[in-house]
Design a protein around this motif. Structure first.
Motif, short mmCIF file in Angstrom:
data_model
loop_
_atom_site.label_atom_id
_atom_site.label_comp_id
_atom_site.label_asym_id
_atom_site.label_seq_id
_atom_site.Cartn_x
_atom_site.Cartn_y
_atom_site.Cartn_z
N ASN A 429 -81.14 19.02 131.72
CA ASN A 429 -82.14 18.77 130.68
C ASN A 429 -81.92 17.36 130.16
O ASN A 429 -80.80 16.99 129.79
N THR A 430 -82.98 16.56 130.11
CA THR A 430 -82.85 15.15 129.74
C THR A 430 -82.53 14.96 128.27
O THR A 430 -82.22 13.86 127.84
N VAL A 431 -82.62 16.02 127.49
CA VAL A 431 -82.33 15.94 126.06
C VAL A 431 -81.00 16.60 125.72
O VAL A 431 -80.17 16.03 125.02
N THR A 432 -80.77 17.81 126.24
CA THR A 432 -79.60 18.59 125.83
C THR A 432 -78.47 18.57 126.83
O THR A 432 -77.38 19.08 126.54
N GLY A 433 -78.66 18.01 128.02
CA GLY A 433 -77.60 17.97 129.01
C GLY A 433 -77.83 18.95 130.15
O GLY A 433 -78.81 19.69 130.18
N SER A 434 -76.90 18.98 131.10
CA SER A 434 -77.08 19.80 132.29
C SER A 434 -76.90 21.27 131.99
O SER A 434 -76.13 21.66 131.09
N ILE A 435 -77.59 22.11 132.74
CA ILE A 435 -77.52 23.56 132.55
C ILE A 435 -76.08 24.05 132.74
O ILE A 435 -75.56 24.82 131.95
N TYR A 436 -75.42 23.57 133.79
CA TYR A 436 -74.09 24.06 134.14
C TYR A 436 -73.03 23.64 133.12
O TYR A 436 -72.27 24.46 132.60
N ILE A 437 -72.95 22.34 132.83
CA ILE A 437 -71.91 21.84 131.94
C ILE A 437 -72.07 22.42 130.54
O ILE A 437 -71.09 22.80 129.87
N GLN A 438 -73.31 22.50 130.07
CA GLN A 438 -73.52 23.04 128.72
C GLN A 438 -73.13 24.51 128.65
O GLN A 438 -72.53 24.96 127.67
N GLU A 439 -73.45 25.28 129.70
CA GLU A 439 -73.06 26.70 129.70
C GLU A 439 -71.55 26.83 129.85
O GLU A 439 -70.93 27.72 129.24
N LEU A 440 -70.95 25.97 130.65
CA LEU A 440 -69.49 25.97 130.79
C LEU A 440 -68.81 25.74 129.45
O LEU A 440 -67.89 26.49 129.06
N CYS A 441 -69.26 24.73 128.71
CA CYS A 441 -68.66 24.44 127.41
C CYS A 441 -68.92 25.58 126.42
O CYS A 441 -68.04 25.91 125.61
N LYS A 442 -70.08 26.16 126.49
CA LYS A 442 -70.40 27.29 125.61
C LYS A 442 -69.46 28.47 125.87
O LYS A 442 -68.92 29.07 124.92
N GLN A 443 -69.26 28.81 127.13
CA GLN A 443 -68.42 29.96 127.46
C GLN A 443 -66.93 29.66 127.22
O GLN A 443 -66.18 30.57 126.83
N LEU A 444 -66.50 28.42 127.44
CA LEU A 444 -65.12 28.06 127.13
C LEU A 444 -64.86 28.19 125.63
O LEU A 444 -63.81 28.67 125.20
N THR A 445 -65.83 27.74 124.83
CA THR A 445 -65.72 27.85 123.38
C THR A 445 -65.67 29.30 122.94
O THR A 445 -64.84 29.71 122.11
N LYS A 446 -66.57 30.10 123.49
CA LYS A 446 -66.62 31.53 123.15
C LYS A 446 -65.30 32.21 123.48
O LYS A 446 -64.78 33.01 122.68
N SER A 447 -64.75 31.91 124.64
CA SER A 447 -63.49 32.52 125.05
C SER A 447 -62.34 32.06 124.17
O SER A 447 -61.46 32.85 123.80
N ALA A 448 -62.34 30.77 123.81
CA ALA A 448 -61.25 30.22 123.00
C ALA A 448 -61.20 30.86 121.62
O ALA A 448 -60.12 31.01 121.03
N LEU A 449 -62.34 31.23 121.10
CA LEU A 449 -62.42 31.80 119.75
C LEU A 449 -62.40 33.32 119.76
O LEU A 449 -62.48 33.96 118.71
N SER A 450 -62.30 33.90 120.93
CA SER A 450 -62.31 35.36 121.04
C SER A 450 -60.89 35.91 120.92
O SER A 450 -59.91 35.23 121.19
N SER A 451 -60.82 37.17 120.53
CA SER A 451 -59.51 37.84 120.47
C SER A 451 -59.06 38.30 121.85
O SER A 451 -57.92 38.70 122.03
N GLU A 452 -59.96 38.24 122.82
CA GLU A 452 -59.62 38.62 124.18
C GLU A 452 -58.82 37.52 124.87
O GLU A 452 -58.93 36.34 124.53
N LYS A 453 -58.03 37.91 125.83
CA LYS A 453 -57.21 36.95 126.57
C LYS A 453 -57.87 36.65 127.92
O LYS A 453 -57.31 36.88 128.99
N ASP A 454 -59.09 36.14 127.86
CA ASP A 454 -59.85 35.86 129.07
C ASP A 454 -59.29 34.65 129.80
O ASP A 454 -59.05 33.60 129.20
N ASP A 455 -59.11 34.78 131.11
CA ASP A 455 -58.66 33.64 131.88
C ASP A 455 -59.87 32.86 132.39
O ASP A 455 -61.02 33.26 132.23
N ILE A 456 -59.60 31.71 133.01
CA ILE A 456 -60.67 30.81 133.43
C ILE A 456 -61.59 31.45 134.46
O ILE A 456 -62.79 31.17 134.50
#
Length: 494
Positions: A429-456
């Motif tokens: 997306n020319t405004v918000t960034g690439s679909i993949y990288i943005q979703e990757l960062c979103k899911q990494l953030t979600k996992s980091a703040l979760s009480s679950e011990k999710d691996d990569i």
């Protein structure tokens, strides 16, 4: 789809010779038989629409640039409705553009000499050829010329014009040895790229979800596990099952962010700065030292990677390398439009080359396409409800990208996250960034703040699921992680 009124206006400005030249340049994407009988540009545009080559402005832009119609390029650039671009690799073959350059530089006298020297049984047809492009088509029909058979063309040109022969020679020297690769990387040839695509769907791409925008349930109740230095000694099972993340900083995260391309074959990658910002935020929160290199040529990319490979990683727990650029099978591109093979990016970090990285996770995230094909979808059985689609006016682009799986060095403790599967495009997306990288960062953030011990691996599986649910420019995207990790990697904020 490009506006028909704009196409009609372009048609009015093109003469029959220019239309014939456009048809010749399209012979690798439209069969010669289907091009027979085309008298005006409108007929050609209809054929291109059938192949979905006019869903964006870039393919037509490259055609017009090749035939030196800068005035018509201005018409396209003035059309503000064209908001999407792509990083997809050229659909217009460099072989055909090389032939066009010969035609463009050939005098009438040399054309007649060429026709006389070309000895074949179709003499009458050769005499009826009015241009060098007509001659090339006849040579192709009788098997005397192809993208892998240039010997006769070169020999004839040596007899009549050394400069024209040099054009062929440069192409031949740049040809790759494999039959599936027909691209050349010389200064003589103009790389072409299939770019902007318009989308036929409803709401999606979401901007990067910052930490403050995550759901309250993640809150401040972060579980740091082994990502946090503690006074507790991990159990033997933890030591065996999880990578050790105890140093501060955890390691180095290097982002190569290519946005501005110097040539005419690849467009600038609008929106990529949002990806760099998102990666910087996420990996800084993970405790990594983040270094961003903007707009590197292929040579400078290799130099930075080579320099990084000589680093002493004794005090690092992990290495992260992110490459945001144009690409195709087996490579990504520097801003000079020259290729860098993925193997060259990973080779310096193998255990033999970087012993202080042995046993430590090495993560590579590649935002680029792996080819020019589109990923399509199929209805599951039983069918599931259709996901929310992408808004038609969303400024999406395609990121054409690198790397067949067989070129990836499968040494221990590597993870390579590709934006898409081999042969296919990825989207940005020319405004918000690439679909993949943005979703990757979103899911990494979600996992980091979760009480679950999710691996990569669990995180990337969710990235696969969320990206694959969307529709982008009426098509799909399927990321592909590849890894030889020997333990679980859990990333938490520190």
């Amino acid at each position: 789809m490009m506006d028909r009124r704009l196409l009609s206006r372009i048609d009015e400005e093109l003469d029959s010779t220019e239309v014939a030249a456009l048809c010749f340049l399209c012979r690798d994407v439209i069969s010669g038989k289907r091009l027979e009988g085309i008298k005006d540009a409108k007929q050609l545009f209809l054929k291109l629409e059938e192949r979905e080559l006019l869903q964006n402005k870039f393919f037509l832009t490259q055609l017009l640039r090749t035939i030196h119609r800068a005035d018509l390029l201005n018409l396209i650039e003035a059309d503000s409705r064209q908001t999407e671009e792509t990083d997809a690799r050229p659909m217009l073959s460099e072989y055909r553009m090389m032939l066009y350059k010969i035609y463009d530089d050939m005098t009438r006298e040399n054309l007649e000499k060429f026709k006389f020297l070309f000895n074949n049984e179709q003499r009458r047809k050769m005499e009826m050829c009015n241009t060098a492009l007509d001659v090339f088509v006849e040579m192709e029909k009788v098997g005397s010329l192809s993208n892998t058979n240039l010997t006769e063309l070169h020999e004839i040109l040596l007899e009549i014009d050394q400069q024209l022969a040099t054009t062929v020679q440069k192409y031949m020297q740049g040809m790759r040895p494999t039959s599936t690769q027909k691209h050349v990387h010389t200064q003589t040839l103009l790389p072409v790229s299939m770019d902007p695509q318009r989308i036929n769907n409803t709401p999606q791409p979401q901007p990067f979800l910052s930490m403050s925008e995550t759901q309250p349930s993640y809150g401040a109740e972060s579980v740091y596990s082994d990502a946090q230095s503690t006074t507790e000694t991990p159990s033997l099972s933890d030591s065996a099952d999880y990578y050790d993340l105890t140093h501060k900083p955890r390691g180095l995260c290097v982002v190569i962010n290519n946005e501005d391309f110097s040539g005419t074959g690849l467009q600038n990658r609008r929106g990529t700065q949002e990806d760099a910002k998102a990666l910087n935020k996420v990996f800084t929160n993970f405790g990594f030292e983040v270094v961003i290199h903007n707009n590197l040529t292929a040579r400078n990319m290799r130099a930075e990677i080579e320099k990084l490979g000589k680093r002493n990683f004794v005090n690092d727990d992990a290495l992260v390398v992110c490459v945001l650029s144009h690409g195709e099978n087996e490579c990504v591109y520097g801003t000079d439009e020259q290729p860098v093979v993925l193997r060259d990016l990973t080779l310096p970090f193998k255990s033999g080359s970087a012993p202080t990285l042995a046993g430590k996770p090495k993560l590579f995230f590649i935002q680029a396409c792996q080819g020019s094909s589109y990923q399509e979808g199929a209805v599951p059985c039983p069918p599931t409800p259709a996901p929310e689609e992408v808004e038609r006016t969303s400024p999406l682009e395609e990121d054409a990208g690198p790397v067949r799986s067989e070129t990836v060095p499968w040494d221990a403790d590597f993870l390579i996250g590709m934006a898409t599967v081999p042969e296919c495009k990825s989207f940005r997306n020319t405004v918000t960034g690439s679909i993949y990288i943005q979703e990757l960062c979103k899911q990494l953030t979600k996992s980091a703040l979760s009480s679950e011990k999710d691996d990569i691996h669990s995180v990337l599986t969710r990235v696969n699921r969320e990206v694959s649910r969307g529709r982008y420019l009426t098509h799909k995207q399927m990321p592909q992680p590849k890894y030889t990790l020997t333990k679980k990697l859990v990333l938490k904020y520190i």
